[in-house]
Design an enzyme around this catalytic site. Structure first.
Site, mmCIF file in Angstrom:
data_model
loop_
_atom_site.group_PDB
_atom_site.id
_atom_site.type_symbol
_atom_site.label_atom_id
_atom_site.label_comp_id
_atom_site.label_asym_id
_atom_site.label_seq_id
_atom_site.Cartn_x
_atom_site.Cartn_y
_atom_site.Cartn_z
ATOM 1 C CB SER A 1 -0.891 0.009 1.250
ATOM 2 O OG SER A 1 -1.587 1.233 1.384
ATOM 3 C CE1 TYR B 1 -4.070 -1.984 5.360
ATOM 4 C CE2 TYR B 1 -3.508 0.256 4.689
ATOM 5 C CZ TYR B 1 -3.844 -1.049 4.368
ATOM 6 O OH TYR B 1 -3.955 -1.416 3.046
#
Length: 264
Positions: free
Chosen positions: A144, A157
């Site tokens: 990501s 995250y």
């Protein structure tokens, strides 16, 4: 022209929806045989029927929770007896929860690391001996942009995706002598049900809706790079430019971007 994947055996985790299902479709369209893994076996079976009927490829499905290391070992052992060669592993399974560090529960923290990091490593570990023996293959890890630019409410995250990038970069160096490619995919926000969990209040989605990537666009970029020595896929390009500026001038970037970051 799209490159041919006929006869290639491709494993995709988290394949029951989102970019996982889209990648499976593009692979099948190009003739690839698929091993699709996810927790939702019903959705996998539905996808299997569609892909086999449309593209006349072999599709094998298995119910798998990548956070369960024993289950990973059992399922991958079965796969390795069923298929003589594994050409591609796409580690796509993952999830996020957007909360401030003090608000995230220990179960949420452990859960994100169990799926996003340890699960990815467990799946990769199972496939490495086969690819080393073959002296070819491709491991694609869906990371990501959060692994490059940490923002408020994504501390856990972002930490998992930083870990994925570190693992991926080391793995690439380890496996180069075996002719095995290793690619990190770093997308920004994608228009999928990922945010049903990550952004329960819908605030983040509302603020970034116009910038969100279409899952089929991301999936095609990944499949286009399959079995090529692509180091990273960064989407969108303008966001990746931000990560470069961040690496060079972190304090300035954080100061100027503070207002945008707080929209999550």
């Amino acid at each position: 022209m799209a490159h041919d994947l006929s006869g290639k055996n491709i494993i995709i985790t988290g394949a029951s929806g989102g970019i996982g299902a889209e990648m499976a479709t593009f692979c099948a369209e190009r003739g690839g045989n698929l091993i699709l893994l996810a927790r939702n076996l019903e959705k996998l079976n539905q996808l299997k029927v569609v892909l086999e009927n449309r593209f006349q490829v072999k599709v094998s499905v298995h119910k798998l929770d990548v956070s369960d290391s024993n289950e990973v070992e059992a399922i991958f052992s079965t796969i390795l007896t069923e298929f003589d060669q594994i050409d591609v592993l796409i580690n796509n399974a993952g999830f996020g929860i957007f909360k401030e560090a003090s608000e995230a529960s220990m179960d949420e923290i452990k859960g994100m690391f169990a799926v996003n990091v340890v699960g990815l490593m467990a799946c990769t570990r199972m496939i490495l001996p086969k690819m080393k023996e073959q002296k070819n293959g491709h491991i694609i890890n869906i990371a990501s942009q959060a692994g490059k630019i940490a923002t408020p409410k994504s501390s856990v995250y972002s930490a998992t995706k930083h870990a994925v990038l570190g693992y991926t970069n080391s793995l690439r160096l380890e496996l180069s002598k075996y002719n095995i490619y290793v690619t990190a995919v770093n997308p920004g926000p994608i228009e999928t049900n990922f945010f049903d969990i990550a952004d329960e209040k819908g605030t983040y989605v509302k603020n970034v809706k116009k910038f969100m990537l279409k899952p089929e666009y991301v999936a095609k970029k990944v499949v286009d790079a399959m079995l090529t020595p692509t180091r990273e896929i960064n989407l969108p390009h303008w966001m990746n430019a931000g990560s470069i500026v961040y690496a060079l001038f972190p304090s300035l970037f954080e100061r100027l971007g503070r207002r945008a970051f707080e929209k999550k």
